[in-house]
Design a protein around this motif. Structure first.
Motif, PDB file in Angstrom:
ATOM      1  N   ARG A  34       0.917  12.054  -9.543  1.00  0.00           N
ATOM      2  CA  ARG A  34       0.069  13.235  -9.342  1.00  0.00           C
ATOM      3  C   ARG A  34       0.903  14.511  -9.399  1.00  0.00           C
ATOM      4  NH1 ARG A  34      -2.713  14.859  -3.809  1.00  0.00           N
ATOM      5  NH2 ARG A  34      -3.612  16.798  -4.472  1.00  0.00           N
ATOM      6  N   ALA A  35       2.086  14.457  -8.806  1.00  0.00           N
ATOM      7  CA  ALA A  35       2.956  15.636  -8.771  1.00  0.00           C
ATOM      8  C   ALA A  35       3.449  16.001 -10.169  1.00  0.00           C
ATOM      9  CB  ALA A  35       4.136  15.393  -7.843  1.00  0.00           C
ATOM     10  N   THR A  36       3.668  15.014 -11.020  1.00  0.00           N
ATOM     11  CA  THR A  36       4.172  15.295 -12.364  1.00  0.00           C
ATOM     12  C   THR A  36       3.067  15.490 -13.385  1.00  0.00           C
ATOM     13  OG1 THR A  36       4.370  12.930 -12.847  1.00  0.00           O
ATOM     14  CG2 THR A  36       6.325  14.046 -11.966  1.00  0.00           C
ATOM     15  N   SER A  37       1.833  15.136 -13.052  1.00  0.00           N
ATOM     16  CA  SER A  37       0.748  15.257 -14.022  1.00  0.00           C
ATOM     17  C   SER A  37       0.113  16.644 -14.046  1.00  0.00           C
ATOM     18  CB  SER A  37      -0.333  14.211 -13.745  1.00  0.00           C
ATOM     19  OG  SER A  37      -0.982  14.481 -12.526  1.00  0.00           O
ATOM     20  N   ALA A  90       0.830  -1.204   0.000  1.00  0.00           N
ATOM     21  CA  ALA A  90       0.000   0.000   0.000  1.00  0.00           C
ATOM     22  C   ALA A  90       0.865   1.254   0.000  1.00  0.00           C
ATOM     23  CB  ALA A  90      -0.930  -0.007   1.209  1.00  0.00           C
ATOM     24  N   LEU A  91       1.954   1.238   0.769  1.00  0.00           N
ATOM     25  CA  LEU A  91       2.871   2.382   0.788  1.00  0.00           C
ATOM     26  C   LEU A  91       3.528   2.587  -0.569  1.00  0.00           C
ATOM     27  CD1 LEU A  91       4.556   1.992   4.258  1.00  0.00           C
ATOM     28  CD2 LEU A  91       3.064   3.847   3.520  1.00  0.00           C
ATOM     29  N   LEU A  92       3.933   1.500  -1.215  1.00  0.00           N
ATOM     30  CA  LEU A  92       4.522   1.614  -2.548  1.00  0.00           C
ATOM     31  C   LEU A  92       3.520   2.190  -3.545  1.00  0.00           C
ATOM     32  CD1 LEU A  92       6.514  -1.738  -2.735  1.00  0.00           C
ATOM     33  CD2 LEU A  92       7.439   0.573  -2.487  1.00  0.00           C
ATOM     34  N   ALA A 129       1.590   6.712  -6.771  1.00  0.00           N
ATOM     35  CA  ALA A 129       0.456   7.557  -7.133  1.00  0.00           C
ATOM     36  C   ALA A 129       0.747   9.026  -6.841  1.00  0.00           C
ATOM     37  CB  ALA A 129      -0.801   7.105  -6.391  1.00  0.00           C
ATOM     38  N   ALA A 130       1.402   9.298  -5.722  1.00  0.00           N
ATOM     39  CA  ALA A 130       1.744  10.680  -5.384  1.00  0.00           C
ATOM     40  C   ALA A 130       2.752  11.240  -6.374  1.00  0.00           C
ATOM     41  CB  ALA A 130       2.293  10.752  -3.965  1.00  0.00           C
ATOM     42  N   GLY A 131       3.697  10.414  -6.803  1.00  0.00           N
ATOM     43  CA  GLY A 131       4.678  10.856  -7.786  1.00  0.00           C
ATOM     44  C   GLY A 131       4.033  11.180  -9.121  1.00  0.00           C
TER      45      GLY A 131
END
Length: 62
Positions: free
Chosen positions: A50-53, A39-41, A46-48
């Motif tokens: 989101r940050a680049t999208s 889940a952490l991975l 997903a956060a990465g």
């Protein structure tokens, strides 16, 4: 006696989530820590994404 450790970057309100995460990672059933790790991975990836999208929302003016 338990020792307290200060962690830079952790807000007081986030401590309960850190404790929950540690309890999941220390769970005696080996499937629970593995599921928490996966889940952490997933969240990290997903956060990465989101940050680049959404680069147009970044303000580089400083």
């Amino acid at each position: 006696m338990t020792k307290t450790v200060s962690v830079i970057g952790i807000e007081t309100a986030e401590i309960r989530w850190i404790r929950l995460l540690v309890s999941l990672l220390r769970h005696p059933d080996p499937s629970v820590p593995e599921l928490a790790r996966q889940a952490l991975l997933y969240l990290t990836e997903a956060a990465g994404k989101r940050a680049t999208s959404h680069p147009e929302t970044l303000n580089h003016a400083g």
